[in-house]
Motif scaffolding. Structure first.
Motif, PDB file in Angstrom:
ATOM      1  N   GLY A  84      29.400 -41.701 -10.064  1.00 35.56           N
ATOM      2  CA  GLY A  84      30.187 -42.933 -10.038  1.00 35.56           C
ATOM      3  C   GLY A  84      30.444 -43.381  -8.615  1.00 35.56           C
ATOM      4  N   SER A  85      31.386 -44.264  -8.446  1.00 30.94           N
ATOM      5  CA  SER A  85      31.696 -44.817  -7.121  1.00 30.94           C
ATOM      6  C   SER A  85      32.483 -43.813  -6.286  1.00 30.94           C
ATOM      7  CB  SER A  85      32.522 -46.093  -7.261  1.00 30.94           C
ATOM      8  OG  SER A  85      31.813 -47.085  -7.958  1.00 30.94           O
ATOM      9  N   VAL A  86      32.197 -43.796  -5.003  1.00 28.90           N
ATOM     10  CA  VAL A  86      32.982 -43.003  -4.056  1.00 28.90           C
ATOM     11  C   VAL A  86      33.302 -43.886  -2.851  1.00 28.90           C
ATOM     12  CG1 VAL A  86      31.882 -40.851  -4.779  1.00 28.90           C
ATOM     13  CG2 VAL A  86      30.984 -42.091  -2.804  1.00 28.90           C
ATOM     14  N   LYS A  87      34.319 -43.519  -2.115  1.00 29.69           N
ATOM     15  CA  LYS A  87      34.687 -44.273  -0.920  1.00 29.69           C
ATOM     16  C   LYS A  87      33.605 -44.102   0.143  1.00 29.69           C
ATOM     17  CE  LYS A  87      39.673 -43.995  -1.651  1.00 29.69           C
ATOM     18  NZ  LYS A  87      40.966 -43.526  -1.096  1.00 29.69           N
ATOM     19  N   GLN A  88      33.466 -45.096   0.989  1.00 31.46           N
ATOM     20  CA  GLN A  88      32.417 -45.093   1.998  1.00 31.46           C
ATOM     21  C   GLN A  88      32.453 -43.840   2.856  1.00 31.46           C
ATOM     22  OE1 GLN A  88      29.996 -47.263   2.225  1.00 31.46           O
ATOM     23  NE2 GLN A  88      29.048 -46.535   4.111  1.00 31.46           N
ATOM     24  N   GLU A  89      33.663 -43.426   3.256  1.00 31.37           N
ATOM     25  CA  GLU A  89      33.762 -42.263   4.131  1.00 31.37           C
ATOM     26  C   GLU A  89      33.362 -40.964   3.419  1.00 31.37           C
ATOM     27  OE1 GLU A  89      38.043 -43.403   2.829  1.00 31.37           O
ATOM     28  OE2 GLU A  89      36.201 -44.418   3.498  1.00 31.37           O
ATOM     29  N   GLN A  90      33.421 -40.959   2.100  1.00 36.03           N
ATOM     30  CA  GLN A  90      33.026 -39.767   1.347  1.00 36.03           C
ATOM     31  C   GLN A  90      31.511 -39.619   1.240  1.00 36.03           C
ATOM     32  OE1 GLN A  90      35.409 -40.836  -2.192  1.00 36.03           O
ATOM     33  NE2 GLN A  90      36.495 -38.907  -1.930  1.00 36.03           N
ATOM     34  N   LEU A  91      30.802 -40.704   1.488  1.00 26.08           N
ATOM     35  CA  LEU A  91      29.351 -40.653   1.383  1.00 26.08           C
ATOM     36  C   LEU A  91      28.717 -39.710   2.405  1.00 26.08           C
ATOM     37  CD1 LEU A  91      28.260 -44.351   0.733  1.00 26.08           C
ATOM     38  CD2 LEU A  91      28.027 -42.405  -0.822  1.00 26.08           C
TER      39      LEU A  91
END
Length: 200
Positions: A84-91
């Motif tokens: 699913g979606s994750v925050k940009q910094e978590q990528l």
């Protein structure tokens, strides 16, 4: 993460064991995620332990359901994970942890996912004719751009050769530093300004 932050990114050594593949982007039919999932079949049949993480928002629920059913049909439930979606910094952690990014989209623009992955030393495999990826990836040097019919074999080739994977990983970082880093972008823009200066 921004590609301008590549100087601070920790590059993990890539080893061919418990392979981790990654897709990042919208779950949309245009992205042809089924091509990435089908690549898992040839890896599994060659006794390569692997897992595919699919990261991104669901744009097409019908297509998402089709992908889930495909995973079941191919007996890949333990090998494919829809995150699913994750925050940009978590990528960043996903890019670092992945051995290869699979982006079999029919069409892409510039392809920030590719440059972000390369900034973590993770090469990408994209399709011929997809647009943006062909402008970023130097085929065979820092990743691969191949026809759809050769996609699975290319994934297998790369993940069967630890030396090749390591070479592409190192080259991916070099390419980002030379072409897409903040310093390089600033140099190009400054050069363009100086060439077109009205104050000569």
């Amino acid at each position: 993460m921004k590609i301008t932050d590549i100087e601070t990114i920790y590059i993990k050594e890539k080893k061919i064991e418990n392979i981790k593949l990654l897709y990042v982007g919208r779950i949309s039919r245009l992205k042809q995620i089924e091509v990435a999932i089908n690549s898992m079949v040839v890896l599994k049949s060659n006794n390569i332990e692997c897992r595919l993480n699919i990261v991104g928002p669901i744009s097409d629920l019908t297509y998402y359901d089709e992908l889930k059913n495909l995973v079941i049909k191919l007996d890949l439930i333990d090998n494919v994970n829809f995150i699913g979606s994750v925050k940009q910094e978590q990528l960043v952690s996903f890019y670092q942890d992945a051995d290869v990014v699979l982006l079999p989209s029919k069409h892409e623009s510039f392809g920030m996912v590719i440059t972000e992955a390369m900034a973590c030393g993770t090469p990408a495999i994209s399709l011929v004719g997809s647009g943006g990826p062909e402008e970023i990836i130097e085929n065979g040097f820092d990743g691969f751009v191949v026809p759809r019919e050769n996609y699975r074999d290319t994934v297998l080739k790369l993940l069967s050769d630890e030396s090749l994977l390591g070479e592409l990983s190192k080259n991916a970082l070099v390419s980002v530093e030379n072409k897409w880093s903040q310093n390089r972008t600033s140099e190009i823009l400054l050069g363009l300004i100086n060439e077109n200066s009205f104050y000569d």
